[in-house]
Design a protein around this motif. Structure first.
Motif, PDB file in Angstrom:
ATOM      1  N   PHE A  21     -12.118   4.466  -1.220  1.00  0.00           N
ATOM      2  CA  PHE A  21     -11.095   3.621  -1.811  1.00  0.00           C
ATOM      3  C   PHE A  21     -10.223   4.393  -2.811  1.00  0.00           C
ATOM      4  CE2 PHE A  21     -14.636   0.830  -0.649  1.00  0.00           C
ATOM      5  CZ  PHE A  21     -13.985  -0.078   0.163  1.00  0.00           C
ATOM      6  N   THR A  22     -10.166   5.690  -2.676  1.00  0.00           N
ATOM      7  CA  THR A  22      -9.276   6.499  -3.519  1.00  0.00           C
ATOM      8  C   THR A  22      -7.979   6.777  -2.774  1.00  0.00           C
ATOM      9  OG1 THR A  22     -10.259   8.558  -2.695  1.00  0.00           O
ATOM     10  CG2 THR A  22     -11.216   7.577  -4.691  1.00  0.00           C
ATOM     11  N   THR A  23      -6.879   6.773  -3.508  1.00  0.00           N
ATOM     12  CA  THR A  23      -5.569   7.036  -2.909  1.00  0.00           C
ATOM     13  C   THR A  23      -4.643   7.616  -3.960  1.00  0.00           C
ATOM     14  OG1 THR A  23      -3.681   6.026  -1.777  1.00  0.00           O
ATOM     15  CG2 THR A  23      -4.828   4.686  -3.403  1.00  0.00           C
ATOM     16  N   CYS A  24      -3.660   8.358  -3.506  1.00  0.00           N
ATOM     17  CA  CYS A  24      -2.716   9.019  -4.414  1.00  0.00           C
ATOM     18  C   CYS A  24      -1.311   8.454  -4.331  1.00  0.00           C
ATOM     19  CB  CYS A  24      -2.672  10.525  -4.120  1.00  0.00           C
ATOM     20  SG  CYS A  24      -4.267  11.355  -4.340  1.00  0.00           S
ATOM     21  N   ALA A  25      -1.017   7.563  -3.412  1.00  0.00           N
ATOM     22  CA  ALA A  25       0.343   7.033  -3.241  1.00  0.00           C
ATOM     23  C   ALA A  25       0.264   5.535  -2.991  1.00  0.00           C
ATOM     24  CB  ALA A  25       1.037   7.738  -2.080  1.00  0.00           C
ATOM     25  N   LEU A  26       1.425   4.883  -3.235  1.00  0.00           N
ATOM     26  CA  LEU A  26       1.494   3.456  -2.993  1.00  0.00           C
ATOM     27  C   LEU A  26       1.524   3.164  -1.492  1.00  0.00           C
ATOM     28  CD1 LEU A  26       4.146   2.421  -5.690  1.00  0.00           C
ATOM     29  CD2 LEU A  26       1.664   2.156  -5.818  1.00  0.00           C
ATOM     30  N   ASP A  27       1.095   2.007  -1.116  1.00  0.00           N
ATOM     31  CA  ASP A  27       1.113   1.510   0.262  1.00  0.00           C
ATOM     32  C   ASP A  27       0.384   2.452   1.223  1.00  0.00           C
ATOM     33  OD1 ASP A  27       2.535  -0.683  -0.585  1.00  0.00           O
ATOM     34  OD2 ASP A  27       4.477   0.259  -0.214  1.00  0.00           O
ATOM     35  N   GLU A  28      -0.553   3.210   0.697  1.00  0.00           N
ATOM     36  CA  GLU A  28      -1.337   4.078   1.571  1.00  0.00           C
ATOM     37  C   GLU A  28      -2.561   3.338   2.130  1.00  0.00           C
ATOM     38  OE1 GLU A  28      -3.798   8.342   1.419  1.00  0.00           O
ATOM     39  OE2 GLU A  28      -2.507   7.752  -0.243  1.00  0.00           O
ATOM     40  N   CYS A  38      -6.434 -12.865  -0.285  1.00  0.00           N
ATOM     41  CA  CYS A  38      -5.296 -12.079  -0.751  1.00  0.00           C
ATOM     42  C   CYS A  38      -5.384 -10.656  -0.203  1.00  0.00           C
ATOM     43  CB  CYS A  38      -5.233 -12.043  -2.288  1.00  0.00           C
ATOM     44  SG  CYS A  38      -6.623 -11.195  -3.053  1.00  0.00           S
ATOM     45  N   VAL A  39      -4.240  -9.987  -0.174  1.00  0.00           N
ATOM     46  CA  VAL A  39      -4.126  -8.586   0.246  1.00  0.00           C
ATOM     47  C   VAL A  39      -3.520  -7.822  -0.920  1.00  0.00           C
ATOM     48  CG1 VAL A  39      -3.117  -6.991   1.895  1.00  0.00           C
ATOM     49  CG2 VAL A  39      -3.835  -9.267   2.655  1.00  0.00           C
ATOM     50  N   ILE A  40      -4.181  -6.747  -1.353  1.00  0.00           N
ATOM     51  CA  ILE A  40      -3.705  -5.966  -2.498  1.00  0.00           C
ATOM     52  C   ILE A  40      -3.557  -4.496  -2.093  1.00  0.00           C
ATOM     53  CG2 ILE A  40      -4.825  -7.532  -4.136  1.00  0.00           C
ATOM     54  CD1 ILE A  40      -6.962  -5.390  -4.561  1.00  0.00           C
ATOM     55  N   ASP A  41      -2.733  -3.801  -2.847  1.00  0.00           N
ATOM     56  CA  ASP A  41      -2.567  -2.351  -2.676  1.00  0.00           C
ATOM     57  C   ASP A  41      -3.602  -1.651  -3.555  1.00  0.00           C
ATOM     58  OD1 ASP A  41      -0.944   0.062  -1.782  1.00  0.00           O
ATOM     59  OD2 ASP A  41      -0.901   0.253  -3.986  1.00  0.00           O
ATOM     60  N   ILE A  42      -4.383  -0.765  -2.989  1.00  0.00           N
ATOM     61  CA  ILE A  42      -5.473  -0.129  -3.722  1.00  0.00           C
ATOM     62  C   ILE A  42      -4.943   0.719  -4.879  1.00  0.00           C
ATOM     63  CG2 ILE A  42      -7.364   1.520  -3.534  1.00  0.00           C
ATOM     64  CD1 ILE A  42      -7.874   0.566  -0.761  1.00  0.00           C
ATOM     65  N   ARG A  43      -3.796   1.348  -4.687  1.00  0.00           N
ATOM     66  CA  ARG A  43      -3.269   2.238  -5.718  1.00  0.00           C
ATOM     67  C   ARG A  43      -2.775   1.462  -6.938  1.00  0.00           C
ATOM     68  NH1 ARG A  43      -3.605   7.206  -7.922  1.00  0.00           N
ATOM     69  NH2 ARG A  43      -1.660   7.797  -8.967  1.00  0.00           N
ATOM     70  N   SER A  44      -1.951   0.445  -6.720  1.00  0.00           N
ATOM     71  CA  SER A  44      -1.341  -0.285  -7.833  1.00  0.00           C
ATOM     72  C   SER A  44      -2.067  -1.584  -8.169  1.00  0.00           C
ATOM     73  CB  SER A  44       0.120  -0.613  -7.488  1.00  0.00           C
ATOM     74  OG  SER A  44       0.174  -1.460  -6.352  1.00  0.00           O
ATOM     75  N   ARG A  45      -2.969  -2.000  -7.336  1.00  0.00           N
ATOM     76  CA  ARG A  45      -3.691  -3.266  -7.492  1.00  0.00           C
ATOM     77  C   ARG A  45      -2.739  -4.458  -7.467  1.00  0.00           C
ATOM     78  NH1 ARG A  45      -8.591  -2.247  -6.306  1.00  0.00           N
ATOM     79  NH2 ARG A  45      -9.216  -4.150  -7.407  1.00  0.00           N
ATOM     80  N   ARG A  46      -1.567  -4.267  -6.868  1.00  0.00           N
ATOM     81  CA  ARG A  46      -0.577  -5.330  -6.774  1.00  0.00           C
ATOM     82  C   ARG A  46      -0.891  -6.225  -5.593  1.00  0.00           C
ATOM     83  NH1 ARG A  46       4.531  -5.631  -4.223  1.00  0.00           N
ATOM     84  NH2 ARG A  46       4.198  -3.486  -3.501  1.00  0.00           N
TER      85      ARG A  46
END
Length: 284
Positions: free
Chosen positions: A229-236, A256-264
């Protein structure tokens, strides 16, 4: 030919009106004593007055059938009394119960109240159709009942002390074990009854709610991120989940669906059943 009655129709009508005016507060014996007639005679007059008149021109066959039906109804009523609930039980205050353990009935409580001085125990027992001897035995057992009540109060006090000493955790089983350890010869059912009567409740584990019932025959879902669950960019990498929330008397399932990088939160959905949210997540 029937012998004519020595009482006039007007006298019989007045006697019936006097009985009905009592509204059940007086017995046939009391009213008949005032009229100087037998109780069975007064009962017959009232029964004949309550009987619906026969239809004019009724045939003998119809009257015979009515008589037969009335006899059958009377027989069924007598049979129903014999098979009613509690028909075979012993009478309250009988010798089957141990001395002083008679059942306190509302009728006997009414008899021994202030009404006994006004009307007398004998008359009240006749009107209420209860056993006068049973009432006398119930009165005689008042001392034994008071002693048992005092013993029960002492036992309840000890139960409360044990319950408080263990911070309200103990239930009937453990309280009973503690009492037996202190030398009390008391049954577990009695302890449970007293605790239930006085609202003494032990703590118990809550029933676990199972929300996920997996299908063992269904193929497992592919792990696309391989638990990384590690990522360096958004929407990855996106992830989703379903939870449940109680709203009033029903349950709602938000997903819900969230982006792992931004938690948005990229999107969400809510439905009264889990299948609806699953379809939304599958669409993503």
């Amino acid at each position: 030919m029937a012998r004519p009655s020595k009482y006039s129709a007007e006298f019989r009508s007045d006697a019936i009106a006097l009985w009905r005016a009592s509204a059940g507060r007086r017995t046939f014996r009391d009213v008949a004593a005032d009229l100087n007639v037998t109780p069975e005679t007064l009962r017959t007059w009232v029964r004949d007055a309550d009987r619906p008149p026969a239809a004019a021109g009724a045939s003998r066959g119809t009257e015979a059938e009515l008589i037969q039906l009335r006899a059958e109804n009377a027989r069924l009523a007598r049979a129903e009394k014999r098979v009613a609930v509690g028909a075979g039980d012993t009478a309250p205050g009988s010798g089957v119960s141990r001395p002083g353990d008679e059942v306190k009935t509302a009728a006997w409580g009414f008899v021994v109240s202030a009404h006994a001085e006004m009307f007398g125990i004998k008359r009240i027992c006749q009107v209420l159709e209860v056993s006068r001897s049973g009432c006398c035995r119930w009165i005689a057992g008042a001392r034994a009942r008071a002693e048992r009540q005092l013993e029960e109060d002492v036992l309840v006090k000890e139960i409360r002390e044990i319950h408080a000493e263990h911070r309200g955790n103990y239930g009937a089983l453990r309280v009973h074990a503690e009492l037996r350890g202190f030398g009390h010869t008391v049954s577990r059912k009695r302890v449970a009854r007293l605790m239930r009567k006085h609202a003494i409740v032990g703590r118990h584990l809550r029933k676990k709610k199972r929300t996920t019932v997996s299908d063992r025959l269904a193929p497992p879902v592919a792990d696309l991120v391989q638990r990384d669950f590690t990522t360096c960019a958004l929407d990855e990498k996106w992830c989703s989940d379903i939870t449940y929330v109680q709203v009033g008397a029903t349950w709602l399932y938000p997903a819900c669906v969230i982006d792992i990088r931004s938690r948005r939160v990229l999107g969400y959905s809510m439905a009264p059943h889990m299948q609806g949210c699953s379809k939304v997540l599958a669409g993503w």
